[in-house]
Design an enzyme around this catalytic site. Structure first.
Site, PDB file in Angstrom:
ATOM      1  CE1 TYR A   1      -4.278  -2.623   5.062  1.00  0.00           C
ATOM      2  CE2 TYR A   1      -3.833  -0.497   4.770  1.00  0.00           C
ATOM      3  CZ  TYR A   1      -4.135  -1.595   4.251  1.00  0.00           C
ATOM      4  OH  TYR A   1      -4.203  -1.987   2.775  1.00  0.00           O
TER       5      TYR A   1
ATOM      6  CB  SER B   1      -0.844  -0.175   1.059  1.00  0.00           C
ATOM      7  OG  SER B   1      -1.577   1.253   1.492  1.00  0.00           O
TER       8      SER B   1
END
Length: 342
Positions: free
Chosen positions: A199, A186
């Site tokens: 996360y 990401s």
């Protein structure tokens, strides 16, 4: 406010334009010198994709199916995975490909299960040549309100499962001297934000894994034709992150991207042998400017606008992974754990 946004858009484009021109000039020079992407016959490739039942995983599977590859699809959502399989088979049949698509019920957080089904895939399809570690998890809670179980699952899925997959498949790729390992990370693995702290941490770990593994292969197998790729997309329109999209400002500068676009860039990264891919591409230059050229107060304001002042407020606590788990239990009632369909 519209005039202010228009002025900001003009300033950003003015800053980014020289970078875009320089990149385009460099790219055209490489083409003029004869550099072209590696031509792949995907009908000879066996691709394994984790988290294939929904979202980006499904789009990656459909994209490889259009290219003619055989597919091994891993997920704990048997219903969604079956739907992905049927869509891939329809594409293969429409193109008269003879490639195969098999689905497997695999919990990638369990190392022993990963190793066992890796052998099953080798028996059913052969040795895979492309590994896509796509499975991901986000709890939608802040660090202090997140349960210990959610924290462990975040790192199990996002950070540890790629390691189990690499241990299961990389030795065979190195022996054959061919293969690609693609880790779906990401942008948050490069540029941190507030809110989903665990996360962000787990995606930093996956990015570090790709970089370290690439160096390790180069050190131990200097002429290896096994390549490690890391794809770092910004927010996508998937079930996992749809609730956060309403919290994001400045979409005209950093637009929300589609899973279909990211899936196409996965194939592009393999064909061009790109190590790290940030999507959208211009986010690399925005990140550089934000990190090194802007004053700290403006940089912090910009990050709050891009990621949202309270990005978790609108997050659906009953997220996609929870839904998958319930559907898995429903499917498994009165059935065997393994679902393996052609």
């Amino acid at each position: 406010m519209i005039d202010l946004f228009g002025f900001l858009r003009f300033i950003i484009n003015l800053i980014l334009y020289p970078f875009a021109v320089a990149f385009l000039t460099f790219y055209r020079c490489l083409q003029w010198l004869g550099l072209q992407p590696i031509a792949y016959n995907y009908q000879d490739q066996i691709v394994l994709i984790t988290g294939s039942a929904n979202g980006l995983g499904r789009e990656i599977a459909l994209t490889f199916a259009r290219a003619g590859a055989s597919l091994a699809l891993w997920d704990i959502d048997d219903i969604g995975n079956r739907e992905t399989q049927q869509q891939c088979l329809a594409i293969l049949h429409s193109h008269n490909y003879t490639s195969r698509v098999r689905i497997y019920h695999v919990d990638v957080t369990r190392a022993t299960e990963v190793y066992a089904y890796a052998e099953r895939v080798r028996y059913d399809l052969g040795q895979i040549s492309i590994l896509i570690a796509n499975a991901g998890y986000v709890s939608g809670r802040s660090l202090l309100t997140e349960s210990d179980a959610d924290i462990e699952r975040t790192f199990d899925v996002n950070s540890l499962s790629p390691i189990w997959l690499i241990k299961a498949f990389l030795p065979y790729m190195l022996d054959a001297n061919r293969g690609h390992v693609v880790l779906i990370s990401s942008v948050l693995g490069i540029h941190a934000c507030h809110g989903p702290v665990t996360y962000v941490s787990s995606k930093h770990a996956s990015l570090g894994l790709s970089r370290s593994l690439r160096l390790d292969i180069h050190a131990t197998h200097p002429n290896s034709r096994v390549f490690i790729h890391c794809i770092c997309p910004y927010l996508m329109r998937t079930k996992m992150f749809n609730p956060m999209l309403t919290q994001i400002s400045l979409k005209f500068i950093v637009p929300i991207i589609s899973p279909h676009y990211v899936a196409k860039q996965v194939l592009d990264a393999i064909e061009w042998r790109r190590n790290e891919v940030i999507l959208p591409y211009h986010l690399k230059y925005i990140g550089f400017i934000n990190d090194y050229l802007l004053p700290a107060w403006f940089s912090e304001w910009f990050l709050f606008q891009v990621s949202g002042k309270r990005p978790l407020d609108a997050f659906n606590k009953d997220n996609e992974e929870d839904t998958r788990e319930r559907r898995r239990k429903q499917v498994n009632t009165g059935q065997t754990e393994n679902i393996d369909l052609i």
